[in-house]
Design a protein around this motif. Sequence first.
Motif, PDB file in Angstrom:
ATOM      1  N   MET A  39      -0.198  -1.826   7.883  1.00 25.74           N
ATOM      2  CA  MET A  39       1.216  -2.015   7.575  1.00 25.74           C
ATOM      3  C   MET A  39       2.033  -2.271   8.837  1.00 25.74           C
ATOM      4  SD  MET A  39       1.625   1.084   4.813  1.00 25.74           S
ATOM      5  CE  MET A  39       3.382   0.961   4.704  1.00 25.74           C
ATOM      6  N   ASP A  40       3.201  -2.831   8.657  1.00 24.56           N
ATOM      7  CA  ASP A  40       4.171  -2.974   9.730  1.00 24.56           C
ATOM      8  C   ASP A  40       4.456  -1.574  10.281  1.00 24.56           C
ATOM      9  OD1 ASP A  40       6.507  -3.142  11.242  1.00 24.56           O
ATOM     10  OD2 ASP A  40       7.542  -4.437   9.833  1.00 24.56           O
ATOM     11  N   VAL A  41       4.371  -1.396  11.571  1.00 25.56           N
ATOM     12  CA  VAL A  41       4.569  -0.067  12.166  1.00 25.56           C
ATOM     13  C   VAL A  41       5.978   0.461  11.922  1.00 25.56           C
ATOM     14  CG1 VAL A  41       2.777  -0.301  13.924  1.00 25.56           C
ATOM     15  CG2 VAL A  41       5.115  -1.045  14.424  1.00 25.56           C
ATOM     16  N   ASN A  42       6.929  -0.426  11.649  1.00 25.70           N
ATOM     17  CA  ASN A  42       8.300  -0.010  11.389  1.00 25.70           C
ATOM     18  C   ASN A  42       8.583   0.240   9.910  1.00 25.70           C
ATOM     19  OD1 ASN A  42       9.129  -0.194  14.128  1.00 25.70           O
ATOM     20  ND2 ASN A  42       9.136  -2.417  13.898  1.00 25.70           N
ATOM     21  N   ALA A  43       7.594   0.007   9.053  1.00 23.13           N
ATOM     22  CA  ALA A  43       7.791   0.209   7.621  1.00 23.13           C
ATOM     23  C   ALA A  43       8.002   1.690   7.340  1.00 23.13           C
ATOM     24  CB  ALA A  43       6.594  -0.319   6.845  1.00 23.13           C
ATOM     25  N   SER A  44       9.060   1.997   6.628  1.00 24.43           N
ATOM     26  CA  SER A  44       9.356   3.400   6.322  1.00 24.43           C
ATOM     27  C   SER A  44       8.872   3.794   4.929  1.00 24.43           C
ATOM     28  CB  SER A  44      10.860   3.655   6.439  1.00 24.43           C
ATOM     29  OG  SER A  44      11.562   2.846   5.510  1.00 24.43           O
ATOM     30  N   GLN A  45       8.399   2.806   4.159  1.00 26.32           N
ATOM     31  CA  GLN A  45       7.948   3.084   2.801  1.00 26.32           C
ATOM     32  C   GLN A  45       6.538   2.551   2.590  1.00 26.32           C
ATOM     33  OE1 GLN A  45      10.630   2.593  -0.364  1.00 26.32           O
ATOM     34  NE2 GLN A  45      12.431   3.079   0.844  1.00 26.32           N
ATOM     35  N   PHE A  46       5.903   3.025   1.540  1.00 27.44           N
ATOM     36  CA  PHE A  46       4.594   2.530   1.147  1.00 27.44           C
ATOM     37  C   PHE A  46       4.626   2.237  -0.347  1.00 27.44           C
ATOM     38  CE2 PHE A  46       4.493   7.040   0.441  1.00 27.44           C
ATOM     39  CZ  PHE A  46       3.846   7.174  -0.776  1.00 27.44           C
ATOM     40  N   ALA A  47       3.684   1.419  -0.795  1.00 29.79           N
ATOM     41  CA  ALA A  47       3.608   1.033  -2.209  1.00 29.79           C
ATOM     42  C   ALA A  47       2.538   1.856  -2.916  1.00 29.79           C
ATOM     43  CB  ALA A  47       3.286  -0.457  -2.318  1.00 29.79           C
ATOM     44  N   ARG A  89       9.329   6.619   0.388  1.00 32.22           N
ATOM     45  CA  ARG A  89       9.365   6.844   1.832  1.00 32.22           C
ATOM     46  C   ARG A  89       8.072   7.524   2.258  1.00 32.22           C
ATOM     47  NH1 ARG A  89      13.439   6.135   4.820  1.00 32.22           N
ATOM     48  NH2 ARG A  89      12.820   7.784   6.273  1.00 32.22           N
ATOM     49  N   ARG A  90       7.591   7.182   3.438  1.00 33.84           N
ATOM     50  CA  ARG A  90       6.341   7.772   3.929  1.00 33.84           C
ATOM     51  C   ARG A  90       6.391   9.297   3.931  1.00 33.84           C
ATOM     52  NH1 ARG A  90       3.384   4.351   8.613  1.00 33.84           N
ATOM     53  NH2 ARG A  90       3.604   2.315   7.681  1.00 33.84           N
ATOM     54  N   ASP A  91       7.543   9.846   4.271  1.00 35.89           N
ATOM     55  CA  ASP A  91       7.634  11.303   4.283  1.00 35.89           C
ATOM     56  C   ASP A  91       7.662  11.894   2.873  1.00 35.89           C
ATOM     57  OD1 ASP A  91      10.237  10.720   3.486  1.00 35.89           O
ATOM     58  OD2 ASP A  91      11.162  11.477   5.319  1.00 35.89           O
ATOM     59  N   GLY A  92       7.718  11.040   1.861  1.00 40.33           N
ATOM     60  CA  GLY A  92       7.667  11.506   0.476  1.00 40.33           C
ATOM     61  C   GLY A  92       6.338  12.134   0.110  1.00 40.33           C
ATOM     62  N   LEU A  93       5.321  11.912   0.919  1.00 41.87           N
ATOM     63  CA  LEU A  93       4.017  12.529   0.678  1.00 41.87           C
ATOM     64  C   LEU A  93       3.880  13.889   1.342  1.00 41.87           C
ATOM     65  CD1 LEU A  93       1.501   9.552   0.979  1.00 41.87           C
ATOM     66  CD2 LEU A  93       2.292  10.693  -1.078  1.00 41.87           C
ATOM     67  N   ASP A  94       4.880  14.284   2.111  1.00 42.31           N
ATOM     68  CA  ASP A  94       4.793  15.547   2.844  1.00 42.31           C
ATOM     69  C   ASP A  94       4.515  16.735   1.927  1.00 42.31           C
ATOM     70  OD1 ASP A  94       5.178  14.190   5.173  1.00 42.31           O
ATOM     71  OD2 ASP A  94       7.263  14.825   5.454  1.00 42.31           O
ATOM     72  N   GLU A  95       5.094  16.714   0.741  1.00 41.21           N
ATOM     73  CA  GLU A  95       4.900  17.825  -0.182  1.00 41.21           C
ATOM     74  C   GLU A  95       3.976  17.460  -1.339  1.00 41.21           C
ATOM     75  OE1 GLU A  95       8.542  19.773  -1.216  1.00 41.21           O
ATOM     76  OE2 GLU A  95       9.342  19.501   0.801  1.00 41.21           O
ATOM     77  N   ALA A  96       3.365  16.295  -1.272  1.00 43.38           N
ATOM     78  CA  ALA A  96       2.440  15.863  -2.325  1.00 43.38           C
ATOM     79  C   ALA A  96       1.088  16.539  -2.113  1.00 43.38           C
ATOM     80  CB  ALA A  96       2.284  14.346  -2.293  1.00 43.38           C
ATOM     81  N   ASN A  97       0.304  16.561  -3.157  1.00 41.30           N
ATOM     82  CA  ASN A  97      -0.999  17.210  -3.137  1.00 41.30           C
ATOM     83  C   ASN A  97      -2.091  16.139  -3.126  1.00 41.30           C
ATOM     84  OD1 ASN A  97      -3.182  18.897  -3.475  1.00 41.30           O
ATOM     85  ND2 ASN A  97      -2.517  19.713  -5.444  1.00 41.30           N
ATOM     86  N   TYR A  98      -2.714  15.913  -1.945  1.00 43.59           N
ATOM     87  CA  TYR A  98      -3.801  14.929  -1.852  1.00 43.59           C
ATOM     88  C   TYR A  98      -4.970  15.408  -2.696  1.00 43.59           C
ATOM     89  CZ  TYR A  98      -7.837  12.400  -0.098  1.00 43.59           C
ATOM     90  OH  TYR A  98      -8.982  11.652  -0.011  1.00 43.59           O
TER      91      TYR A  98
END
Length: 125
Positions: A39-47, A89-98
């Motif tokens: 991904m673009d290193v500046n991308a703040s979101q993921f799909a 947002r990438r930080d949206g996974l901070d509290e997600a459960n892998y």
Amino acid sequence: MPLERGAVYLAPFEGMGPGGVGTQVIDKYHVILQDAASMDVNASQFAFAVGSSPTEGQPVRAFEVLLTVAEPGFPHDTLVDGRWVYTLRRDGLDEANYKFTLEEKAMDDISVAIFIGLQLNAPSE
């Protein structure tokens, strides 16, 4: 926590409420569609695409992928609908459960379902 193609997280998801009325937040499987390294290193979101329980008795359509319990990962049959691609947002996974990472074959099938679901056209030569 990997941010890689095929990683599956259980995380809150805001979707339509019962009967299509209003919205509700429920835990859903988020299937990551991109590799952070690509991904673009500046991308703040993921799909991502969402995995849900299939509707009993309804056939799987061309824009859907049914991942069964026979395949590694999901604790129950799970349907990924290629008509809907979301971003977070990438930080949206901070509290997600892998949970696990899907095999490449499943991700290839999901890519085709998204291609069909979004009615994309193949590049012309």
